[in-house]
Each structure stands twice: as structure tokens, then as C-alpha cells.
Design a protein around this motif. Structure first.
Motif, PDB file in Angstrom:
ATOM      1  N   VAL A   1      68.097  26.001  82.359  1.00 62.48           N
ATOM      2  CA  VAL A   1      67.555  27.310  81.961  1.00 62.48           C
ATOM      3  C   VAL A   1      68.410  28.365  82.646  1.00 62.48           C
ATOM      4  N   GLU A   2      69.122  29.168  81.872  1.00 61.60           N
ATOM      5  CA  GLU A   2      70.110  30.079  82.451  1.00 61.60           C
ATOM      6  C   GLU A   2      69.593  31.494  82.634  1.00 61.60           C
ATOM      7  N   ASP A   3      68.594  31.902  81.817  1.00 62.72           N
ATOM      8  CA  ASP A   3      68.040  33.253  81.971  1.00 62.72           C
ATOM      9  C   ASP A   3      66.598  33.249  81.472  1.00 62.72           C
ATOM     10  N   VAL A   4      65.779  34.088  82.099  1.00 61.45           N
ATOM     11  CA  VAL A   4      64.369  34.203  81.718  1.00 61.45           C
ATOM     12  C   VAL A   4      64.003  35.682  81.678  1.00 61.45           C
ATOM     13  N   ARG A   5      63.325  36.101  80.597  1.00 69.51           N
ATOM     14  CA  ARG A   5      62.772  37.460  80.560  1.00 69.51           C
ATOM     15  C   ARG A   5      61.305  37.324  80.178  1.00 69.51           C
ATOM     16  N   VAL A   6      60.456  38.058  80.913  1.00 71.19           N
ATOM     17  CA  VAL A   6      59.014  37.941  80.712  1.00 71.19           C
ATOM     18  C   VAL A   6      58.454  39.258  80.199  1.00 71.19           C
ATOM     19  N   GLY A   7      57.673  39.173  79.131  1.00 64.59           N
ATOM     20  CA  GLY A   7      57.033  40.374  78.590  1.00 64.59           C
ATOM     21  C   GLY A   7      55.631  40.040  78.146  1.00 64.59           C
ATOM     22  N   LYS A   8      55.074  40.918  77.291  1.00 63.79           N
ATOM     23  CA  LYS A   8      53.692  40.727  76.826  1.00 63.79           C
ATOM     24  C   LYS A   8      53.697  40.273  75.363  1.00 63.79           C
ATOM     25  N   HIS A   9      52.777  39.361  75.065  1.00 64.43           N
ATOM     26  CA  HIS A   9      52.542  38.960  73.668  1.00 64.43           C
ATOM     27  C   HIS A   9      51.132  39.421  73.330  1.00 64.43           C
TER      28      HIS A   9
ATOM     29  N   SER B   1      46.579  39.601  60.860  1.00 65.38           N
ATOM     30  CA  SER B   1      46.864  39.182  62.234  1.00 65.38           C
ATOM     31  C   SER B   1      48.266  39.708  62.555  1.00 65.38           C
ATOM     32  N   VAL B   2      48.347  40.607  63.531  1.00 67.84           N
ATOM     33  CA  VAL B   2      49.624  41.249  63.855  1.00 67.84           C
ATOM     34  C   VAL B   2      50.026  40.853  65.280  1.00 67.84           C
ATOM     35  N   GLN B   3      51.271  40.383  65.424  1.00 70.39           N
ATOM     36  CA  GLN B   3      51.779  39.983  66.751  1.00 70.39           C
ATOM     37  C   GLN B   3      52.740  41.060  67.242  1.00 70.39           C
ATOM     38  N   VAL B   4      52.520  41.540  68.459  1.00 76.69           N
ATOM     39  CA  VAL B   4      53.408  42.542  69.059  1.00 76.69           C
ATOM     40  C   VAL B   4      54.020  41.936  70.327  1.00 76.69           C
ATOM     41  N   HIS B   5      55.364  41.917  70.352  1.00 75.57           N
ATOM     42  CA  HIS B   5      56.063  41.470  71.573  1.00 75.57           C
ATOM     43  C   HIS B   5      56.535  42.721  72.293  1.00 75.57           C
ATOM     44  N   VAL B   6      56.167  42.858  73.558  1.00 75.10           N
ATOM     45  CA  VAL B   6      56.616  43.994  74.372  1.00 75.10           C
ATOM     46  C   VAL B   6      57.476  43.425  75.492  1.00 75.10           C
ATOM     47  N   MET B   7      58.768  43.748  75.470  1.00 76.78           N
ATOM     48  CA  MET B   7      59.703  43.174  76.453  1.00 76.78           C
ATOM     49  C   MET B   7      60.366  44.273  77.274  1.00 76.78           C
ATOM     50  N   PRO B   8      60.811  43.958  78.495  1.00 75.67           N
ATOM     51  CA  PRO B   8      61.560  44.947  79.278  1.00 75.67           C
ATOM     52  C   PRO B   8      62.892  45.257  78.575  1.00 75.67           C
ATOM     53  N   LEU B   9      63.314  46.539  78.659  1.00 74.31           N
ATOM     54  CA  LEU B   9      64.606  46.897  78.054  1.00 74.31           C
ATOM     55  C   LEU B   9      65.704  46.004  78.630  1.00 74.31           C
ATOM     56  N   LYS B  10      66.649  45.622  77.771  1.00 76.95           N
ATOM     57  CA  LYS B  10      67.662  44.626  78.157  1.00 76.95           C
ATOM     58  C   LYS B  10      68.496  45.094  79.348  1.00 76.95           C
ATOM     59  N   GLU B  11      68.713  46.422  79.457  1.00 81.36           N
ATOM     60  CA  GLU B  11      69.574  46.901  80.545  1.00 81.36           C
ATOM     61  C   GLU B  11      68.841  46.970  81.885  1.00 81.36           C
ATOM     62  N   LEU B  12      67.512  46.751  81.859  1.00 76.48           N
ATOM     63  CA  LEU B  12      66.759  46.839  83.113  1.00 76.48           C
ATOM     64  C   LEU B  12      66.686  45.475  83.796  1.00 76.48           C
ATOM     65  N   LEU B  13      66.649  45.468  85.118  1.00 77.90           N
ATOM     66  CA  LEU B  13      66.419  44.228  85.876  1.00 77.90           C
ATOM     67  C   LEU B  13      64.998  43.760  85.557  1.00 77.90           C
ATOM     68  N   ASP B  14      64.806  42.467  85.402  1.00 74.72           N
ATOM     69  CA  ASP B  14      63.470  41.930  85.119  1.00 74.72           C
ATOM     70  C   ASP B  14      63.050  41.054  86.302  1.00 74.72           C
ATOM     71  N   PRO B  15      62.428  41.671  87.341  1.00 68.99           N
ATOM     72  CA  PRO B  15      62.092  40.902  88.542  1.00 68.99           C
ATOM     73  C   PRO B  15      61.184  39.702  88.255  1.00 68.99           C
ATOM     74  N   GLN B  16      60.261  39.898  87.294  1.00 67.06           N
ATOM     75  CA  GLN B  16      59.357  38.786  86.967  1.00 67.06           C
ATOM     76  C   GLN B  16      60.170  37.623  86.359  1.00 67.06           C
ATOM     77  N   GLY B  17      61.112  37.972  85.506  1.00 67.25           N
ATOM     78  CA  GLY B  17      61.971  36.949  84.900  1.00 67.25           C
ATOM     79  C   GLY B  17      62.788  36.224  85.945  1.00 67.25           C
ATOM     80  N   LYS B  18      63.317  36.979  86.897  1.00 68.00           N
ATOM     81  CA  LYS B  18      64.122  36.374  87.979  1.00 68.00           C
ATOM     82  C   LYS B  18      63.244  35.422  88.810  1.00 68.00           C
ATOM     83  N   ALA B  19      61.995  35.821  89.070  1.00 67.57           N
ATOM     84  CA  ALA B  19      61.091  34.969  89.872  1.00 67.57           C
ATOM     85  C   ALA B  19      60.817  33.665  89.131  1.00 67.57           C
TER      86      ALA B  19
END
Lengths: 81, 81
Positions: free
Chosen positions: B35-43, B4-22
Motif C-alpha cells: 500500500v503506497e498511499d492512503v487518503r481518508v475522507g467521508k462517505h 439514493s445519493v452517495q457523496v464522497h468528500v475528500m481532502p484537496l489533493k495538494e493538502l497533507l492528509d494526516p489521517q491518511g498518513k496515520a
């Protein structure tokens, strides 16, 4: 103190995961036939200011119940670092 | 053997994350101000048939490079269980 909390939101196991099926099909087209199943969900990284790890987890739990996960179709797991 | 392999795919840290901001805005509206910051990616959860943990990881790496992550905007992390 600032805590980094990871929330995994995945489709309920008994539900069909169309996104997972699409990715599985894509991987097969790339010749990666040893991948037998794929499920796709959300990985949400939260930075939380809290007085303890327990409080950070409680806030993440509340955020998951109220906004991050749709309890009808998804379950969530929380990891505090 | 099945891994069972888990892959986290996240936006690069230097990029704005509009989904996270929303999501951050939504949490603030719910009164979750600590909650001071949110970043959303794929699991992405993969079930891989492989002869070793290393081979399972290599297959997940190839899948990530070829399909699961867009290297221009995202980075990925792989965990094998």
C-alpha cells in the motif's frame, strides 16, 4: 502495476448513526427537507502496487479486516479501478 | 420518487492528509507494504425524495456546498443511484 482501490466503511445498518442524524438535522435547518435519511462513514482511497486486480483487492480486503473497519460496528465495500 | 445519493468528500489533493498518513503507517506496521498511499475522507449516503435524478443531484449539490464539504480544504463527488 499500481491500482487505485476505494474502500467505503459504513456503520452497520441496524445501528443508530448519531453523526448521520446530526447532519440530517443540519440539512433540515438549511431548508433541505427532501433529504429523508443520512448515513456518514469513511471513504478511504488506497494506492496499491500489485501484480493483478485480484491481488490488489485481496490486499485491500486484508487492510479492511485488520485496520480500516471495526467489524463490530461497521461493514466495508471495496471497489478496484 | 426516492433516490439514493452517495457523496464522497475528500481532502484537496495538494493538502497533507494526516489521517491518511496515520493509516498508511498502521498498514506498514501490519506488513502491508504494497500500500503506497492512503487518503481518508467521508462517505455520505443520502436518501432524497425528488421528482427526477437531476433534482436529487441538485439537492445533494446544495447540501454538499452548504454543509457536507468545507470548500477550503475538501472537494466532493456525487453519485446518484
Amino acid at each position: 502495476m499500481k491500482y487505485s482501490v476505494q474502500v467505503h466503511v459504513m456503520p452497520l445498518k441496524e445501528l443508530l448513526d448519531p453523526q448521520g442524524k446530526a447532519v440530517l438535522g443540519g440539512l433540515k435547518n438549511l431548508g433541505l427537507n427532501s433529504v429523508e435519511d443520512v448515513r456518514v462513514g469513511k471513504h478511504i482511497s488506497l494506492q496499491i502496487e500489485a501484480s493483478s486486480e485480484e491481488e490488489a483487492k485481496r490486499i485491500a480486503e486484508e487492510a479492511s479486516k485488520k485496520l480500516l473497519a471495526n467489524a463490530v460496528m461497521e461493514f466495508y465495500e471495496i471497489e478496484v479501478h
